[in-house]
Enzyme design. Structure first.
Site: not given
Ligand code: X8Z
Ligand code: ZN
Length: 607
Positions: A214, A343-344, A373-374, A377, A401, A473, A477, A501, A510-511
């Site tokens: 960073y 997962h997108a 969102h996608e 990218h 993101e 964990w 939370r 993830h 990153r999010y």
């Molecule tokens: O993983 C994602 C995207 C793909 S980079 C769909 N997101 C995070 C999640 O789903 O946990 C977008 C928001 C947070």
């Molecule tokens: Zn993304």
């Protein structure tokens, strides 16, 4: 170089001179080293990403093995190159060469140990955990003892999003969390090996490696993240208190406590990271006035139409249409005959123009946003494709993101009217409803966006030992999100692995950054688009940059910089600011904060 984590790890390939210790230290030697590296890297990335695409869209033991081997080859070379870059440490070099050499050192997400057996093991483990997640299913037993149809992630998601029956919700929540205990041992070993690799590169551990990307030191970055959380936490606490109160009214005092944490299964999402699906339960009397999910369904919108809506927005800003191969090669629908990773994600397979979307699109407002969102990218990937290979990535991973989400902030009622999805725009009496709905998506997410890597950084550093994975964990939370598991958990569970993830080793801070920066970007772009108009007091949440070429040009200027400059320069290009700063998100939600304060009068805050 690319947004897919499978591609991100491939930031380099070994170059003979780097390994033979031929003692080169000058600028022309460095240039040769980097040119050769970028050339070889190109092929290596292509190989590995094609294999990864097949792995993700056709999960079998074989596709997993092929992808793991391709990944291993490129990581091994990347590690060798990162080590080779050290020979230029003392050389006096032009800034772009210095930057590229540094990127070679800090660019890896997974550093494999140099021992070949360990290198193969860590990539195999990585592929297997992601595959297990993709295949994950909950198969409930019914009372007669025969099995009901199994629930995949889409089915579980649907129950969490739409059911009002706490017992049914709990069953689905608990069921999804049964997919991950088998990953627990693998994850522990994965951490050991990933740390070993990171240490060979001179990092304290894998977490320190993640924090080193960073344009500041890892410790400075950790402090930045804490500072930002301090800025937004009060708004989160207000939202939390309000939602807890409303859920208590709905589900009763025996299910939702007056003062304590909210049970994690009641927030409309498996991980309680996006609370939008609770909107109907918590909506104010002056409701926002429309339901996009309902509109899309009523119009019989298809997955392809959802992507076309997204593409049209970018085109309206002046971006060229997506290439034909995008439409030919993407996966928009879950195949009926095989397991895939739903997962997108957005892929840049050849780091030029082989852009693809992989998603199991459902017709909902949430997925409408995810499509944008996608595509953020995808358009970013294409915007920086003229950069040298090592600079073909976002300014930092939060930028990648944030782009599509920034565009989705322009999906206002006025925009929906323009594209014919809404007949009349709700008047300003609906503003609180609109803002609350957006806060359930954006503000509710913030502590979740933060806590995942707070957990992983401590796991990598050893502060959280394997026998406390699950307890730590839930401690985090509770600390950040104020949520609690609805049923007792133990170290026989591995709840972190029930989140994509973690299973797929994709960094998550990153999010958190993105959710803050996207409001900075939206504010700057809205201004470029002339919103609010002089003399008007249009609030930011009613500003859409749709069809505005000036805003598009401003955005593109930042995107095409890629990773060629420190992220502070890219940020400044668009916003004039050199810091990530929560003022924009707080300003955006200021009217809601005031309203929440009124609603929360006399009610407990915090947990
Ligand atoms: O993983 C994602 C995207 C793909 S980079 C769909 N997101 C995070 C999640 O789903 O946990 C977008 C928001 C947070
Ligand atoms: Zn993304």
């Amino acid at each position: 170089m690319a947004v897919m984590k499978t591609l991100r790890v491939l930031t380099a390939i070994g170059f003979v001179c780097a390994l033979c210790g031929c003692g080169s230290t000058g600028s022309s030697d460095a240039k040769t080293f980097l040119d050769e590296a970028e050339k070889k890297l190109f092929d290596l990335v292509l190989d590995a990403s094609q294999a990864a695409w097949v792995q993700s869209t056709y999960i079998t033991d074989d596709s997993e093995a092929v992808a793991a081997r391709a990944n291993e080859r490129s990581i091994a070379e990347s590690v060798r190159l990162a080590k080779g870059a050290v020979q230029f440490d003392k050389a006096d070099l032009p800034a772009d060469q210095r930057r590229k050499l540094n990127l070679l050192k800090v660019g890896l997400v997974l550093a494999a140990p140099s021992n070949p057996a360990e290198s193969a093991e860590v990539t195999r483990l990585g592929a297997s955990m992601e595959g297990r997640y993709g295949k994950g299913k909950y198969c409930p037993e019914n009372k007669a003892g025969t099995a009901n149809p199994c629930m995949d992630i889409a089915a579980v998601t649907k129950v969490l999003a739409t059911s009002n029956n706490p017992a049914e919700i709990l069953d689905a929540w608990r069921g999804w969390h049964t997919i991950s205990p088998p990953m627990r041992k693998d994850y522990q070993r994965f951490v050991e090996l990933a740390n070993k690799g990171a240490r060979e590169l001179g990092f304290k551990d894998s977490g320190a490696m993640w924090r080193s990307k960073y344009d500041m030191t890892p410790d400075e970055f950790a402090k930045e993240v804490d500072r930002l959380w301090g800025q937004v936490r009060p708004l989160y606490v207000s939202l939390h208190s309000y939602v807890r109160w409303k859920l208590r009214e709905k589900y009763g005092a025996s299910v939702v406590p007056e003062k304590g944490p909210i049970p994690a299964h009641l927030l409309g999402n498996i991980w309680a990271q996006d609370w939008s699906n609770t909107y109907k339960l918590v909506a104010p009397a002056a409701d926002k006035g429309y339901d996009l999910t309902e509109i899309l369904k009523r119009r019989n919108t298809k997955p392809l139409d959802m992507v076309r809506y997204g593409e049209s927005f970018f085109k309206s800003l002046g971006f060229a249409p997506l290439p034909q191969t995008f439409w030919d090669r993407s996966m928009f629908i879950k195949p009926r005959d095989r397991d895939v990773v739903c997962h997108a994600s957005a892929w840049d397979v050849d780091n030029i123009e082989d852009l693809r979307l992989k998603m199991c699109i459902d017709i909902t407002e949430e997925e409408f946003t995810t499509v944008h969102h996608e595509l953020g990218h995808s358009f970013y990937q294409r915007a920086y494709n003229k950069q040298p290979l090592l600079f073909r990535d976002s300014a930092n991973d939060g930028f990648h993101e944030a782009i599509g989400d920034t565009i989705a902030l322009s999906v206002t009622p006025e925009y929906l009217m323009k594209i014919g999805l809404l007949n009349g725009a709700p008047d300003s009496s609906k503003d609180i409803g609109l803002l609350l709905s957006r806060a359930l998506e954006k503000i509710a997410f913030l502590p979740f966006g933060l806590m995942i890597d707070q957990w992983r950084w401590r796991v990598f550093s050893g502060e959280i030992p394997p026998d406390q994975y699950n307890k730590a964990w839930w401690d985090l939370r509770l600390k950040y999100q104020g949520v609690a598991p609805p049923v007792a958990r133990s170290e026989a569970d591995f709840d972190p692995g029930a989140k994509y993830h973690v299973a797929a080793n994709v960094p998550y801070t990153r999010y958190f950054l993105s959710f803050i920066m996207q409001f900075q970007f939206h504010k700057a772009l809205a201004k470029a688009a002339g919103c609010p108009a002089p003399g008007a007091d249009t609030p930011l949440h009613r500003c859409s940059i749709y069809d505005n070429k000036e805003a598009g040009a401003r955005l593109n200027k930042m995107l095409e910089m890629g990773l060629s400059r420190p992220w502070q320069d890219a940020m400044s290009e668009l916003t004039g600011q050199r810091q990530i700063d929560a003022t924009a998100i707080l300003d955006y939600f200021a009217p809601l904060q005031k309203w929440l304060d009124e609603q929360n009068q006399g009610k407990p805050a915090g947990w």
